[in-house]
Design a protein around this motif. Structure first.
Motif, PDB file in Angstrom:
ATOM      1  N   UNK A 113      31.415  25.813  21.982  1.00 60.90           N
ATOM      2  CA  UNK A 113      31.440  25.612  20.537  1.00 60.90           C
ATOM      3  C   UNK A 113      30.060  25.827  19.921  1.00 60.90           C
ATOM      4  N   UNK A 114      29.036  25.309  20.604  1.00 61.31           N
ATOM      5  CA  UNK A 114      27.669  25.443  20.072  1.00 61.31           C
ATOM      6  C   UNK A 114      27.201  26.898  20.108  1.00 61.31           C
ATOM      7  N   UNK A 115      27.590  27.631  21.167  1.00 57.81           N
ATOM      8  CA  UNK A 115      27.175  29.041  21.252  1.00 57.81           C
ATOM      9  C   UNK A 115      27.838  29.870  20.158  1.00 57.81           C
ATOM     10  N   UNK A 116      29.123  29.594  19.904  1.00 59.44           N
ATOM     11  CA  UNK A 116      29.829  30.307  18.823  1.00 59.44           C
ATOM     12  C   UNK A 116      29.185  29.942  17.474  1.00 59.44           C
ATOM     13  N   UNK A 117      28.845  28.670  17.316  1.00 60.06           N
ATOM     14  CA  UNK A 117      28.213  28.231  16.062  1.00 60.06           C
ATOM     15  C   UNK A 117      26.875  28.937  15.879  1.00 60.06           C
ATOM     16  N   UNK A 118      26.130  29.053  16.974  1.00 58.09           N
ATOM     17  CA  UNK A 118      24.820  29.730  16.877  1.00 58.09           C
ATOM     18  C   UNK A 118      24.985  31.184  16.460  1.00 58.09           C
ATOM     19  N   UNK A 119      26.025  31.812  17.017  1.00 53.62           N
ATOM     20  CA  UNK A 119      26.277  33.221  16.650  1.00 53.62           C
ATOM     21  C   UNK A 119      26.677  33.361  15.177  1.00 53.62           C
ATOM     22  N   UNK A 120      27.215  32.284  14.607  1.00 57.35           N
ATOM     23  CA  UNK A 120      27.650  32.347  13.201  1.00 57.35           C
ATOM     24  C   UNK A 120      26.478  32.175  12.228  1.00 57.35           C
ATOM     25  N   UNK A 121      25.291  31.862  12.764  1.00 58.10           N
ATOM     26  CA  UNK A 121      24.112  31.683  11.894  1.00 58.10           C
ATOM     27  C   UNK A 121      23.411  33.008  11.651  1.00 58.10           C
ATOM     28  N   UNK A 122      22.931  33.176  10.437  1.00 58.07           N
ATOM     29  CA  UNK A 122      22.074  34.328  10.130  1.00 58.07           C
ATOM     30  C   UNK A 122      20.677  34.059  10.695  1.00 58.07           C
ATOM     31  N   UNK A 123      19.828  35.096  10.803  1.00 54.64           N
ATOM     32  CA  UNK A 123      18.450  34.859  11.257  1.00 54.64           C
ATOM     33  C   UNK A 123      17.768  33.827  10.343  1.00 54.64           C
TER      34      UNK A 123
END
Ligand SMILES: C[S@@+](CC[C@H](N)C(=O)[O-])C[C@H]1O[C@@H](n2cnc3c(N)ncnc32)[C@H](O)[C@@H]1O
Length: 223
Positions: free
Chosen positions: A165-175
């Motif tokens: 869940x955290x990895x998917x959330x991280x991928x959903x963040x912009x730089x």
């Protein structure tokens, strides 16, 4: 002493549990019978702090796109709207359709009716679906869908706090984006998990009352 009045009930999707909305004078309370109070409009300092800390930490300053996980009584949403400019967009995900209706029709006043703000977009459903299919990504993700990593509302929410869940959330963040997570209790294992998933983590202890009284709530910021 005036009594609390039961106003509405709603089933929580995927569970047999209910949310019950009460009113006591001009204050609202949402309770899960047998589990306790989920929210009260009397105290909302830490819900606001979730948005204030996240918005202060994100790097983008214009055209921001934010995600609030869990509408509740709208305090995090209202605080996020107060931090960003007219060109920004704040998407709020809410699992229980009735909670959206209660905010529109019954309990929007304490938070200042943030659903009426033209920058607000409502997604009725599981915030996990928005994280998996996040469009152009988010400058800040503010998660308060439950009681924190120890879920109170529905077991499926545990996924949001796992490595996956955290990895998917991280991928959903912009730089330059930031994840902010609210919790009713301390959780060192979760904090370590955020680090393991690539976040630079800052832990904050916040008080529900502005005067610094009451319980301690926890907010982790992950950059
Ligand atoms: C503690 S309240 C949020 C309080 C909110 N921060 C505020 O300022 O009022 C949690 C909310 O998240 C919603 N929720 C629970 N699981 C969810 C999920 N998986 N996706 C979206 N919303 C969820 C609940 O129905 C509830 O309205």
């Amino acid at each position: 002493m005036p009594r609390s009045v039961k106003l509405r009930t709603a089933l929580i999707p995927d569970t047999r549990k209910e949310l019950v909305l009460y009113k006591h004078q001009d204050k609202f309370s949402i309770v899960i019978p047998g589990r306790g109070e989920l929210m009260n409009s009397r105290v909302h300092g830490s819900e606001r702090a979730l948005a204030e800390l996240a918005c202060a930490a994100m790097q983008a300053r214009s055209n921001t796109r934010l995600l609030v996980g869990g509408l509740g009584m709208g305090f995090t949403l209202a605080a996020a709207l107060a931090q960003v400019g007219p060109d920004s967009e704040v998407i709020v995900a809410e699992l229980v359709p009735e909670v959206v209706a209660w905010n529109r029709e019954l309990m929007g006043e304490p938070s200042g009716h943030p659903l009426s703000d033209p920058r607000t977009q409502v997604f009725v459903g599981d915030v996990a679906d928005l994280l998996r299919d996040c469009g152009s990504g988010f400058d800040a993700i503010m998660m308060d869908v439950d009681n924190g990593p120890a879920a109170m509302i529905r077991r499926e929410n545990d996924w949001l706090y796992t490595d996956e869940g955290l990895l998917i959330t991280r991928q959903a963040l912009r730089p330059g984006g930031v994840l902010a997570v609210w919790s009713a209790s301390a959780d060192q294992m979760f904090q370590n998990r955020m680090r393991r998933c690539g976040f630079r983590v800052e832990a904050h202890i916040v008080r529900p009352h502005r005067a610094g009284k009451g319980a301690r709530h926890h907010i982790w910021l992950g950059r």
